[in-house]
Write an enzyme that holds these catalytic residues in place. Structure first.
Site, PDB file in Angstrom:
ATOM      1  N   SER A  15       0.810  -1.215   0.000  1.00 23.19           N
ATOM      2  CA  SER A  15       0.000   0.000   0.000  1.00 23.19           C
ATOM      3  C   SER A  15       0.845   1.268   0.000  1.00 23.19           C
ATOM      4  O   SER A  15       0.489   2.255  -0.649  1.00 23.19           O
ATOM      5  CB  SER A  15      -0.940  -0.002   1.210  1.00 23.19           C
ATOM      6  OG  SER A  15      -1.808  -1.109   1.168  1.00 23.19           O
ATOM      7  N   HIS A  72       0.304   4.147   4.236  1.00 28.10           N
ATOM      8  CA  HIS A  72      -0.343   4.922   3.176  1.00 28.10           C
ATOM      9  C   HIS A  72       0.199   6.348   3.145  1.00 28.10           C
ATOM     10  O   HIS A  72       0.594   6.857   2.089  1.00 28.10           O
ATOM     11  CB  HIS A  72      -1.859   4.980   3.418  1.00 28.10           C
ATOM     12  CG  HIS A  72      -2.565   3.697   3.151  1.00 28.10           C
ATOM     13  ND1 HIS A  72      -3.937   3.573   3.259  1.00 28.10           N
ATOM     14  CD2 HIS A  72      -2.116   2.473   2.787  1.00 28.10           C
ATOM     15  CE1 HIS A  72      -4.304   2.343   2.963  1.00 28.10           C
ATOM     16  NE2 HIS A  72      -3.210   1.653   2.687  1.00 28.10           N
TER      17      HIS A  72
END
Length: 307
Positions: A164, A216
């Site tokens: 991610s 993220h």
């Protein structure tokens, strides 16, 4: 995002389009590693049944851990930890620095894997076709590394895996590429709003339990800076001037002053950010002590779940 929202609006022709081979290779590598992880996990042999039975028993040693233990249809946390998951204690106290890299190649389950690889294909192929495998490979790896650093600074009591951070790095790079190359885009506002919407959705998903939003955020910020450095393109009109045969035509700079400023600022930020992050990490610093509210960025409690 639809492809027409991402199309470049160049005012000249003859743009070179690279063959995208790195992005499919990344996908194949992640899928292959997941298969190896599931083979190593061997749920029927290692699961006691306290949390339920293995899922998809027909797969035998490739079957998934009980849903109570892993809702993403994947291996146990102990298997992931053994094979390279991001674990603060092992990275800092165990001197296993390589986990900052290996964690981005592991996934919590098949759902996690499919979602990430789908997005990697969408964003990675488009970027690689336009900018080539070297620049996109650097953005992917360095963004994943940056995401691992921020995750390790704030999530010190749990393990983390997934691409991610690297994926958000590609998204961040696409956003900064739009901004630094603003003069050569059509439908600028539409493209900008599309990028911001997709990034916002991914960050919102990161507020759910079991999702590492610090990876993220770290990957996004790293990729955003790298986009200004690696994806800068000649300003609108420069190509026409270079190919012009008119004698005495007024010289035109390849890049505009704003692009140079963004390049310099981004270079300073990415070097300083990664350096400071590594120093803090290996000094044993806990990011939550310096930011009391930052834990809310990773998981926001509601009536449906707790953090």
């Amino acid at each position: 995002m639809r492809s027409r929202d991402m199309e470049r609006g160049r005012k000249h022709r003859g743009d070179t389009q690279w063959t995208a081979w790195l992005t499919p290779t990344i996908v194949v590598a992640n899928v292959s590693i997941f298969i190896v992880v599931m083979y190593t996990n061997d749920c029927p042999k290692t699961t006691t049944g306290a949390n339920g039975d293995c899922v998809a028993k027909l797969l035998r040693r490739f079957s998934f851990q009980p849903l109570r233990e892993n809702p993403f249809l994947g291996p146990s946390s102990s298997t992931l930890e053994k094979l390279g998951a991001l674990d603060w204690k092992k990275v800092v106290q165990g001197n296993e620095k390589w986990r900052l890299i290996t964690a981005m190649w592991l996934h919590a389950g098949i759902i996690h894997l499919v979602m990430n690889m789908f997005d990697v294909i969408i964003f990675g192929i488009r970027l690689e076709q336009q900018f080539g495998f070297i620049r996109i490979g650097l953005i992917y790896l360095i963004s994943g590394f940056g995401g691992s650093i921020l995750s390790a600074l704030f999530l010190q009591k749990s393990i983390s895996v997934g691409a991610s951070g690297a994926l958000l790095g590609l998204m961040g790079a696409m956003l900064s590429e739009l901004l630094t190359n603003w003069t050569i885009y059509k439908s600028k506002l539409c493209a900008l709003l599309s990028f911001l919407f997709i990034i916002a959705i991914n960050l919102a998903i990161g507020l759910l339990p079991w999702v590492d939003n610090f990876a993220h955020i770290g990957g996004l910020l790293t990729g955003f800076c790298l986009g200004f450095i690696l994806l800068m393109q000649p300003q609108s009109g420069w190509e026409e001037f270079r190919n012009s045969s008119q004698y005495g035509a007024r010289a035109r700079s390849k890049y505009n002053p704003c692009q140079y400023v963004l390049f310099f600022v981004a270079a300073v930020l990415v070097v300083a950010g990664l350096t400071v992050g590594l120093v803090m990490l290996f000094d044993g610093e806990n990011g939550n002590k310096h930011c009391k509210w930052c834990h809310r960025l990773d998981c926001y409690p509601t009536s449906k779940w707790s953090c």
